[in-house]
Design a protein around this motif. Structure first.
Motif, PDB file in Angstrom:
ATOM      1  N   LYS A 183       0.667  -1.254  -0.058  1.00  0.00           N
ATOM      2  CA  LYS A 183       0.011   0.025  -0.067  1.00  0.00           C
ATOM      3  C   LYS A 183       0.843   1.188  -0.042  1.00  0.00           C
ATOM      4  O   LYS A 183       1.812   1.275   0.570  1.00  0.00           O
ATOM      5  CB  LYS A 183      -0.718  -0.070   1.216  1.00  0.00           C
ATOM      6  CG  LYS A 183      -1.738   1.159   1.135  1.00  0.00           C
ATOM      7  CD  LYS A 183      -2.565   1.062   2.606  1.00  0.00           C
ATOM      8  CE  LYS A 183      -3.817   2.155   2.674  1.00  0.00           C
ATOM      9  NZ  LYS A 183      -4.499   2.265   3.674  1.00  0.00           N
ATOM     10  N   ARG A 237       2.121   5.107   0.757  1.00  0.00           N
ATOM     11  CA  ARG A 237       1.973   5.842   2.161  1.00  0.00           C
ATOM     12  C   ARG A 237       1.092   6.843   1.992  1.00  0.00           C
ATOM     13  O   ARG A 237       0.582   7.258   0.754  1.00  0.00           O
ATOM     14  CB  ARG A 237       3.382   6.361   2.284  1.00  0.00           C
ATOM     15  CG  ARG A 237       4.438   5.579   2.554  1.00  0.00           C
ATOM     16  CD  ARG A 237       5.710   6.329   2.935  1.00  0.00           C
ATOM     17  NE  ARG A 237       6.916   5.203   3.152  1.00  0.00           N
ATOM     18  CZ  ARG A 237       8.289   5.528   3.261  1.00  0.00           C
ATOM     19  NH1 ARG A 237       8.469   6.887   3.205  1.00  0.00           N
ATOM     20  NH2 ARG A 237       8.999   4.785   3.614  1.00  0.00           N
ATOM     21  N   ARG A 278      -2.901   8.743   3.383  1.00  0.00           N
ATOM     22  CA  ARG A 278      -4.160   8.224   3.265  1.00  0.00           C
ATOM     23  C   ARG A 278      -4.785   8.769   1.807  1.00  0.00           C
ATOM     24  O   ARG A 278      -5.616   7.820   1.438  1.00  0.00           O
ATOM     25  CB  ARG A 278      -5.051   8.997   4.492  1.00  0.00           C
ATOM     26  CG  ARG A 278      -4.552   8.506   5.837  1.00  0.00           C
ATOM     27  CD  ARG A 278      -5.273   8.848   7.020  1.00  0.00           C
ATOM     28  NE  ARG A 278      -6.625   8.058   6.803  1.00  0.00           N
ATOM     29  CZ  ARG A 278      -7.881   8.785   7.219  1.00  0.00           C
ATOM     30  NH1 ARG A 278      -7.523   9.812   7.996  1.00  0.00           N
ATOM     31  NH2 ARG A 278      -8.858   8.061   7.258  1.00  0.00           N
ATOM     32  N   ASN A 279      -4.585   9.795   1.407  1.00  0.00           N
ATOM     33  CA  ASN A 279      -5.300  10.201   0.236  1.00  0.00           C
ATOM     34  C   ASN A 279      -4.249  10.369  -0.993  1.00  0.00           C
ATOM     35  O   ASN A 279      -3.214  11.083  -1.137  1.00  0.00           O
ATOM     36  CB  ASN A 279      -5.796  11.807   0.261  1.00  0.00           C
ATOM     37  CG  ASN A 279      -6.951  11.669   1.374  1.00  0.00           C
ATOM     38  OD1 ASN A 279      -7.774  10.742   1.632  1.00  0.00           O
ATOM     39  ND2 ASN A 279      -7.071  12.819   1.957  1.00  0.00           N
ATOM     40  N   SER A 309     -12.029   4.723  -0.946  1.00  0.00           N
ATOM     41  CA  SER A 309     -12.068   3.320  -0.357  1.00  0.00           C
ATOM     42  C   SER A 309     -13.392   3.161  -0.135  1.00  0.00           C
ATOM     43  O   SER A 309     -14.318   3.708   0.470  1.00  0.00           O
ATOM     44  CB  SER A 309     -11.366   3.226   0.931  1.00  0.00           C
ATOM     45  OG  SER A 309     -11.658   1.587   1.344  1.00  0.00           O
TER      46      SER A 309
END
Length: 121
Positions: free
Chosen positions: A83, A85, A87-88, A98
């Motif tokens: 994944k 780094r 969040r957005n 998500s």
């Protein structure tokens, strides 16, 4: 007695700059191969009872497949599944939202992203 580099060749260690390994097998492949053999044994001999010869053939096939896919540098293949780094993060100009987020949060993110697209045009 000093060595004159112009007249005598300089001896260099041939191993410097080479990847560690056992013969043609790179060292970074040994642990995944060991895991493939153990998992194949537990599944195909322990659970299914197929016997050691079939486990050996299946393990050999899986090891060759893993080696062809990863090559000498397995990190190039394996890192694709990690994944990113933050969040957005944005892929191809479209923000990732998500499906696990609550519907209200997804709608809010979708609206804010669409407003930014309209303003930039």
């Amino acid at each position: 007695m000093s060595i004159d580099p112009d007249k005598e060749p300089v001896k260099v260690n041939k191993i410097l700059g080479k990847q560690a390994g056992l013969g043609p097998v790179p060292a970074n492949q040994i642990l995944p191969w060991f895991a493939i053999i153990i998992i194949s044994y537990f599944i195909f001999d322990g659970l299914l009872g197929w016997g050691i010869p079939k486990v050996a053939v299946i393990s050999f096939w899986l090891i060759l497949s893993w080696w062809f896919v990863t090559g000498k540098d397995p990190d190039k293949y394996v890192n694709r599944f990690r994944k990113p780094r933050g969040r957005n993060w944005v892929t191809g100009g479209v923000i990732y939202i998500s499906p696990l987020l609550p519907l209200s949060v997804r709608r809010k993110l979708f609206r804010s992203h669409n407003l930014e697209d309209i303003r930039s045009k």
